[in-house]
Design a protein around this motif. Structure first.
Motif, mmCIF file in Angstrom:
data_model
loop_
_atom_site.group_PDB
_atom_site.id
_atom_site.type_symbol
_atom_site.label_atom_id
_atom_site.label_comp_id
_atom_site.label_asym_id
_atom_site.label_seq_id
_atom_site.Cartn_x
_atom_site.Cartn_y
_atom_site.Cartn_z
ATOM 1 N N VAL A 14 32.404 43.789 37.975
ATOM 2 C CA VAL A 14 32.592 45.238 38.073
ATOM 3 C C VAL A 14 32.821 45.869 36.704
ATOM 4 O O VAL A 14 32.368 46.981 36.429
ATOM 5 N N TYR A 15 33.517 45.152 35.825
ATOM 6 C CA TYR A 15 33.830 45.650 34.489
ATOM 7 C C TYR A 15 34.513 47.015 34.538
ATOM 8 O O TYR A 15 34.302 47.861 33.659
ATOM 9 N N GLY A 16 35.289 47.252 35.587
ATOM 10 C CA GLY A 16 36.029 48.498 35.693
ATOM 11 C C GLY A 16 35.212 49.688 36.148
ATOM 12 O O GLY A 16 35.753 50.801 36.291
ATOM 13 N N ARG A 17 33.911 49.520 36.403
ATOM 14 C CA ARG A 17 33.043 50.640 36.777
ATOM 15 C C ARG A 17 33.161 50.940 38.270
ATOM 16 O O ARG A 17 32.192 50.829 39.026
ATOM 17 N N SER A 48 36.512 47.485 28.022
ATOM 18 C CA SER A 48 37.025 48.220 26.866
ATOM 19 C C SER A 48 38.009 49.283 27.331
ATOM 20 O O SER A 48 38.032 49.673 28.500
ATOM 21 N N THR A 49 38.817 49.778 26.408
ATOM 22 C CA THR A 49 39.836 50.784 26.748
ATOM 23 C C THR A 49 39.204 52.111 27.154
ATOM 24 O O THR A 49 39.833 52.913 27.847
ATOM 25 N N GLN A 50 37.933 52.364 26.749
ATOM 26 C CA GLN A 50 37.280 53.622 27.101
ATOM 27 C C GLN A 50 37.107 53.769 28.614
ATOM 28 O O GLN A 50 37.064 54.873 29.140
ATOM 29 N N GLN A 51 36.999 52.655 29.306
ATOM 30 C CA GLN A 51 36.773 52.708 30.756
ATOM 31 C C GLN A 51 38.074 52.643 31.554
ATOM 32 O O GLN A 51 38.058 52.760 32.773
ATOM 33 N N LEU A 52 39.196 52.468 30.844
ATOM 34 C CA LEU A 52 40.443 52.194 31.543
ATOM 35 C C LEU A 52 40.978 53.407 32.296
ATOM 36 O O LEU A 52 41.531 53.266 33.397
ATOM 37 N N VAL A 77 40.460 44.239 30.196
ATOM 38 C CA VAL A 77 41.423 45.197 29.666
ATOM 39 C C VAL A 77 42.276 45.774 30.796
ATOM 40 O O VAL A 77 41.746 46.215 31.817
ATOM 41 N N GLY A 78 43.570 45.742 30.630
ATOM 42 C CA GLY A 78 44.477 46.304 31.617
ATOM 43 C C GLY A 78 44.914 45.335 32.688
ATOM 44 O O GLY A 78 45.836 45.645 33.461
ATOM 45 N N ALA A 79 44.308 44.165 32.764
ATOM 46 C CA ALA A 79 44.631 43.215 33.833
ATOM 47 C C ALA A 79 46.094 42.764 33.793
ATOM 48 O O ALA A 79 46.776 42.820 34.824
#
Length: 608
Positions: A14-17, A48-52, A77-79
């Motif tokens: 997913v990569y945060g998307r 990356s932090t841009q998607q957080l 990131v964020g996990a």
């Protein structure tokens, strides 16, 4: 959902998307749904932090998650921040293999485990392989050991979720279907390959390789069902590779044996090599072998030694079964005293860590035998346990657990019963009425009755143009003796000796042939070979010959060896595991009544 199979969506990394993922999920749900759940494999958290920021809007509840969603890719990131909060949530305390709640409709499958959802049996291995020992994003040897132990449980796994591709999955596959650039050198995980070969799921779903790959179904070693592998691409990938896939599997627990064993025309052999003594030693099926060779190629030398006990943590596999397939290569301790405690009902976590985090959910004991307990007290406790065994043992006639509808005939010391999951309709067991670990140690009166039962079954078999073959496995795990009595067509009787000898050679030993002037004398000679301590396997052939083998302490002897050999002889490899032959209680009762009717004139209980 009614009687319809569950409808499941599968997603790759997913990569945060989450916006992109759930937009696609909503669209598919409208056009082809409704779907019951979404399983995500590969990296779930942003790269990356841009998607957080967008990602956290779902975690905080500002945005809705449209469908129950489960993930195993607990890294990115964020996990650490998100999952640390999840672990501390009081609602997530205890032993929860069906997912820790992150927010509404989002669940984290932590570590390694198994749970049931919509009737489907789902196993998972969260994280990736790493020696770093970090808290999140990697799986541990404990997780792997736990899954190996779960693989021993009855039943079939419907789904297995992993983040990494198993090394070797493209073996035996059609070359033109393999995505370009995919090879074992690019991120294949050998541990996942070993696990999937043991677990034998119907579906194996992975991510992490940035491509979509739906492999042809492949056969499993020692199982009748096939496995389908899906490697899923990342959400929103530029190459437009498929990242969302739908399946609607009927739970294996509700399928018939015929349905389970159905193999599509494009089914290939298993891509995974059969592991031998060490990870580097493998055996594979050789084309052109004879029929007997084809049945027993999987037996090539499986003898294994116990682990070396060079670590503090305990091996769950050894504690639960008494053996460990990794032998000397096991990273955990093989402790017989701990295994004894485990057999008495002591909690594994308590034994392994000195504490149990399951709380009231744990139904095991959290205390050991007192160190100062006297030998007299231990003996007394052992005697009490022995007295209680008959109440707990499934085979003791005095036990409330005995399945009386399987009983065909009862004499003073023995009874005859239909085998559970019979290989053929008239496959029966000869069982002592009193609790006894094996038939070779029975007193003389019992032995006489056993000989009479065998003689009666042999005479009965000849009227059916069959020969009865008898075999028994005696091991330290044996509880109540049962001698298997299996009838085969007379035309196949002459092949029994050669096929057992061949299977033995594949396992690395030779049977000792024992012959007497008659069957009774042969069994007396057999008893002389049995020391009463070691494990032992023997088979009595139609001509009175007995093949015997003393099982070494470090030998990993197949529990269903006799049945597997006979299933091969009868060309019924799909029935080698009795669990694939389970019948309903009504079906079992019907077979018992049919056998009683035909056996009536030979039944030794009629003479009593």
């Amino acid at each position: 959902m009614g009687s319809s199979p569950p409808r499941i969506l599968l997603s790759g990394d997913v990569y945060g998307r989450l916006s992109l993922l759930f937009k696609r999920v909503v669209s598919v749900n409208k056009s082809a749904g409704p779907f019951d759940a979404l399983f995500c494999v590969g990296q779930f958290f942003p790269d990356s932090t841009q998607q957080l920021e967008e990602f956290m809007e779902y975690i905080s509840g500002q945005r809705d998650i449209p469908i129950p969603t489960y993930f195993i890719g607990d890294y990115g990131v964020g996990a650490p921040k998100v999952l640390s909060t999840v672990v501390r949530d009081p609602a997530n305390q205890g032993f929860m293999m069906d997912g820790l709640r992150v927010c509404h409709n989002l669940f984290w499958l932590k570590g390694g485990g198994k749970f049931t959802i919509f009737g489907l049996s789902v196993a998972y291995l969260s994280g990736r392989q790493s020696a770093s020992g970090q808290q999140f994003g990697t799986y541990s040897q404990d997780d792997v050991d736990g899954l190996r132990a779960l693989a021993e449980d009855p039943g079939i796994f419907d789904l297995f979720l992993t983040n990494e591709w198993p090394s070797g999955v493209t073996n035996m596959a059609a070359a033109n279907d393999i995505p370009p650039g995919i090879s074992d050198s690019l991120g294949g995980d050998s541990t996942v390959a070993e696990l999937v070969a043991e677990i034998k799921p119907r579906y194996h779903i992975t991510g992490s390789k940035a491509v979509f790959y739906a492999r042809e179904p492949y056969s499993n070693v020692d199982a009748v069902h096939v496995t389908r592998f899906f490697g899923l691409a990342p959400v929103g990938n530029k190459e437009k590779q498929k990242f969302l896939h739908a399946i609607s599997p009927t739970p294996a627990s509700t399928m018939s044996a015929i349905e389970i064993s159905n193999k599509p025309p494009n089914t290939t052999p298993s891509p995974y090599k059969v592991v031998d003594n060490t990870p580097s030693r493998v055996t594979t099926k050789r084309p052109g072998d004879s029929t007997l060779e084809e049945q027993y190629w999987r037996y090539d030398v499986k003898k294994q030694k116990q682990g070396d006990g060079n670590t503090e943590k305990l091996c769950f596999k050894y504690l639960s079964s008494g053996t460990c397939p990794r032998g000397d290569n096991c990273h955990f301790r093989h402790d017989d005293e701990a295994r004894e405690q485990y057999a008495r009902g002591v909690c594994f976590d308590f034994l392994n860590k000195g504490k149990c985090e399951r709380g009231p959910e744990c139904h095991f004991k959290h205390s050991l035998v007192e160190e100062g307990e006297s030998i007299t007290n231990r003996r007394s406790r052992s005697q009490n346990a022995s007295a209680n065994r008959s109440r707990e043992c499934w085979f003791c006639l005095s036990s409330p657990s005995v399945e009386s509808h399987l009983i065909i005939s009862v004499t003073e010391h023995l009874y005859c019963a239909l085998a559970k999951g019979p290989l053929v309709d008239d496959h029966v067991l000869l069982i002592p009425v009193e609790h006894s670990p094996n038939t070779l140690s029975l007193p003389s009166d019992c032995q006489k009755e056993l000989h009479k039962y065998q003689s009666c079954l042999r005479m009965f078999g000849k009227t059916q143009r069959k020969e009865f073959i008898f075999f028994e496995l005696i091991s330290k795990r044996s509880t109540h003796a049962n001698l298997q009595a299996l009838p085969i067509p007379q035309s196949k009787a002459s092949s029994v000796k050669s096929i057992f000898n061949l299977a033995a050679k594949k396992l690395g030993f030779d049977f000792e042939a024992i012959m007497g002037d008659d069957v009774s004398e042969a069994r007396e000679l057999l008893k002389a070979r049995f020391d009463g301590v070691s494990g032992f396997f023997y088979v009595e052939l139609h001509d009175g010959t007995i093949l015997g083998h003393t099982i070494d302490e470090n030998e990993n002897f197949p529990v269903q060896f006799g049945r597997e050999v006979m299933a091969g002889l009868l060309k019924m490899p799909d029935k080698a595991d009795w669990r694939n032959c389970k019948l309903s209680k009504d079906e079992e009762a019907k077979l018992v009544e049919d056998f009683k009717l035909q056996f009536k004139n030979f039944d030794p209980s009629e003479d009593a």
